[in-house]
Design a protein around this motif. Structure first.
Motif, PDB file in Angstrom:
ATOM      1  N   ILE A  12       5.169  -5.872 -10.544  1.00  0.00           N
ATOM      2  CA  ILE A  12       3.972  -5.012 -10.588  1.00  0.00           C
ATOM      3  C   ILE A  12       2.680  -5.638  -9.949  1.00  0.00           C
ATOM      4  CG2 ILE A  12       2.826  -3.188 -11.736  1.00  0.00           C
ATOM      5  CD1 ILE A  12       5.572  -2.698 -13.343  1.00  0.00           C
TER       6      ILE A  12
ATOM      7  N   SER B 258      -0.891  -2.570  -2.778  1.00  0.00           N
ATOM      8  CA  SER B 258      -1.548  -1.489  -3.006  1.00  0.00           C
ATOM      9  C   SER B 258      -2.950  -1.198  -2.223  1.00  0.00           C
ATOM     10  CB  SER B 258      -1.753  -1.109  -4.649  1.00  0.00           C
ATOM     11  OG  SER B 258      -2.185   0.089  -4.949  1.00  0.00           O
TER      12      SER B 258
ATOM     13  N   SER C 192       1.761   2.567 -10.921  1.00  0.00           N
ATOM     14  CA  SER C 192       2.035   1.284 -11.116  1.00  0.00           C
ATOM     15  C   SER C 192       1.465   0.791 -12.162  1.00  0.00           C
ATOM     16  CB  SER C 192       1.642   0.371  -9.952  1.00  0.00           C
ATOM     17  OG  SER C 192       0.179   0.482  -9.630  1.00  0.00           O
TER      18      SER C 192
ATOM     19  N   TYR D 124       2.485  -6.101  -6.471  1.00  0.00           N
ATOM     20  CA  TYR D 124       2.345  -4.917  -5.786  1.00  0.00           C
ATOM     21  C   TYR D 124       0.984  -4.415  -5.943  1.00  0.00           C
ATOM     22  CZ  TYR D 124       2.287   0.168  -5.102  1.00  0.00           C
ATOM     23  OH  TYR D 124       1.904   1.386  -4.696  1.00  0.00           O
ATOM     24  N   GLN D 125       0.435  -4.319  -7.044  1.00  0.00           N
ATOM     25  CA  GLN D 125      -0.959  -3.909  -7.308  1.00  0.00           C
ATOM     26  C   GLN D 125      -1.993  -4.843  -6.498  1.00  0.00           C
ATOM     27  OE1 GLN D 125      -1.338  -4.071 -11.766  1.00  0.00           O
ATOM     28  NE2 GLN D 125      -1.140  -1.938 -11.547  1.00  0.00           N
TER      29      GLN D 125
ATOM     30  N   ARG E 179       3.570  -0.387 -15.545  1.00  0.00           N
ATOM     31  CA  ARG E 179       3.185  -1.809 -16.310  1.00  0.00           C
ATOM     32  C   ARG E 179       3.154  -1.613 -17.650  1.00  0.00           C
ATOM     33  NH1 ARG E 179      -1.643  -5.950 -14.313  1.00  0.00           N
ATOM     34  NH2 ARG E 179      -0.655  -7.866 -15.363  1.00  0.00           N
TER      35      ARG E 179
END
Length: 97
Positions: free
Chosen positions: A15, A23, A42, A18-19, A46
């Protein structure tokens, strides 16, 4: 909050990746976060995984994505200029508000 067990660490790292890397390049945020002005999916997932663990966090995480889908559906009904894609599922769900 420190993440201690291995499955939580793996999901937390995924996560976080991804962030940090995906993102910011999208140019939009999740529909639920946009509609309610709160956490993105997200960030919420999380937090859920950190607090409950991977297995016990599955159901609330799925419910969060369902809420995001519902928010995207609501946002489609409101005309406007802001457009984006909902984070729910493998197929992007367009919305505008």
């Amino acid at each position: 909050m420190k993440v201690t067990n291995t499955p939580r660490r793996v999901v937390d790292a995924a996560i976080t990746g991804y962030q940090r890397h995906i993102s910011p390049r999208k140019g939009y945020r999740c529909a639920r976060g946009a509609l309610h002005g709160d956490q993105t999916c997200s960030a919420a997932v999380r937090r859920i995984i950190r607090e409950r663990g991977v297995i016990r966090g599955i159901r609330p995480s799925v419910m969060r994505f369902v809420a995001c889908y519902q928010a995207a559906t609501l946002l489609k009904l409101v005309p406007g200029e802001v457009r984006g894609v909902c984070c729910c599922g493998p197929i992007p769900i367009p919305f505008r508000f």
